[in-house]
Scaffold this motif. Structure first.
Motif: not given
Length: 318
Positions: A54-63
């Protein structure tokens, strides 16, 4: 705020836990393996194998962890969510795929405990995420599952909880207010609270789980300083029409469960739900141990269960 869910093997989750060791939160979320707070992302891993970012950087972190695994996010499931809703009565076609506020209540038929009403806002982009997290009609979920889901979604979607405690309930009921009017006032206020939270954004629809005819609902709240009227719709079984109502139902049930737990602690024994014979026995036990004067803070006095409990007490004392 972005949200992404990964489905990972436990070995990968253990690897993640080691990777984020210095950022682990001392937070006991039921069903979770760990929770992490990075500067721009909240990560919660669950025993089911789901990992919520969850959060603004969620997609980058999940990647960092998504290579070769199942990914659920608004980006890849939004299209699939469209067009699945079924129009019912006066509801607009496609309402199930709209960004909407849903409201529902719990506790109206329970002898013990308050009425809890929740209004929740679900953006169309977050519908796939809520499905992934298991959001559905709370009647299909046990208390443990409700609590686990509620503790996740309360940080994902804007909502408002209104609790009409027993003392206040009994006061207004004795003054002549119907339970229907109480519920209408609570729904309207909860919806207004959510509208304030999401402003200037406006929902495409507001869906209320119907408990009276719309004309009666608006008659009940006539004279209030503010009334939510724009794009307001009513339907029975609304939890199956839009996930906003299902989410509201889960959050309302979770609040009710927590309140019953507090009453159980105050009573010194487990308080049952519902309005069957088991609550008569529990109420009698409460009267025997703490006196009849304690009842107004525990129960809805006008229910027939009050007289039934007194019959049990008189038999035992006789």
């Amino acid at each position: 705020m972005g949200n992404v869910v990964l489905n990972l093997e436990m070995s990968k989750i253990s690897e993640m836990k080691s990777y984020y060791e210095k950022q682990l939160l001392d937070k006991n979320i039921p069903g979770s393996v760990f929770a992490v707070k990075t500067p721009s992302c909240m990560i919660t891993a669950y025993k089911s194998g789901k990992v919520l970012f969850q959060g603004n950087n969620s997609e980058k972190e999940a990647s960092k962890w998504s290579a070769g695994v199942s990914v659920s996010s608004p980006v890849n499931k939004q299209a699939a969510a469209k067009g699945k809703s079924v129009a019912k009565g006066d509801l607009p076609v496609g309402i199930g795929g709209m960004s909407a506020i849903g409201s529902d209540e719990v506790g109206t038929g329970d002898f013990f405990g308050p009425i809890t009403v929740v209004a929740a806002y679900v953006r169309k982009e977050d519908i796939p995420l809520l499905k992934e997290l298991g959001v559905r009609d709370s009647k299909d979920l046990n208390d443990e599952k409700i609590s686990a889901i509620a503790k996740v979604i309360k940080d994902v979607i804007p909502f408002s909880l209104m609790t009409l405690k027993n003392e206040k309930y009994n006061q207004v009921q004795k003054s002549g207010m119907s339970q229907g009017k109480m519920k209408a006032l609570l729904h309207n206020q909860a919806i207004l609270n959510v509208l304030d939270k999401i402003a200037p954004v406006k929902p495409e629809a507001i869906l209320i789980d119907q408990f009276v005819q719309p004309s009666t609902y608006f008659q009940h709240i006539k004279g209030q300083k503010a009334i939510a009227k724009e794009n307001v719709y009513f339907s029975t079984k609304a939890e199956g029409i839009h996930l906003a109502v299902a989410a509201a139902s889960i959050l309302a049930r979770y609040a009710f469960i927590q309140y019953i737990d507090k009453l159980s602690e105050a009573a010194g024994f487990k308080i049952p739900k519902g309005a069957g014979a088991q609550v008569d026995i529990a109420a009698a036990k409460l009267i025997m141990s703490k006196g009849r004067d304690i009842l107004p803070s525990f129960v809805k006095l006008h229910f027939a269960n009050t007289d039934k409990a007194m019959v049990i007490v008189n038999k035992k004392r006789g």
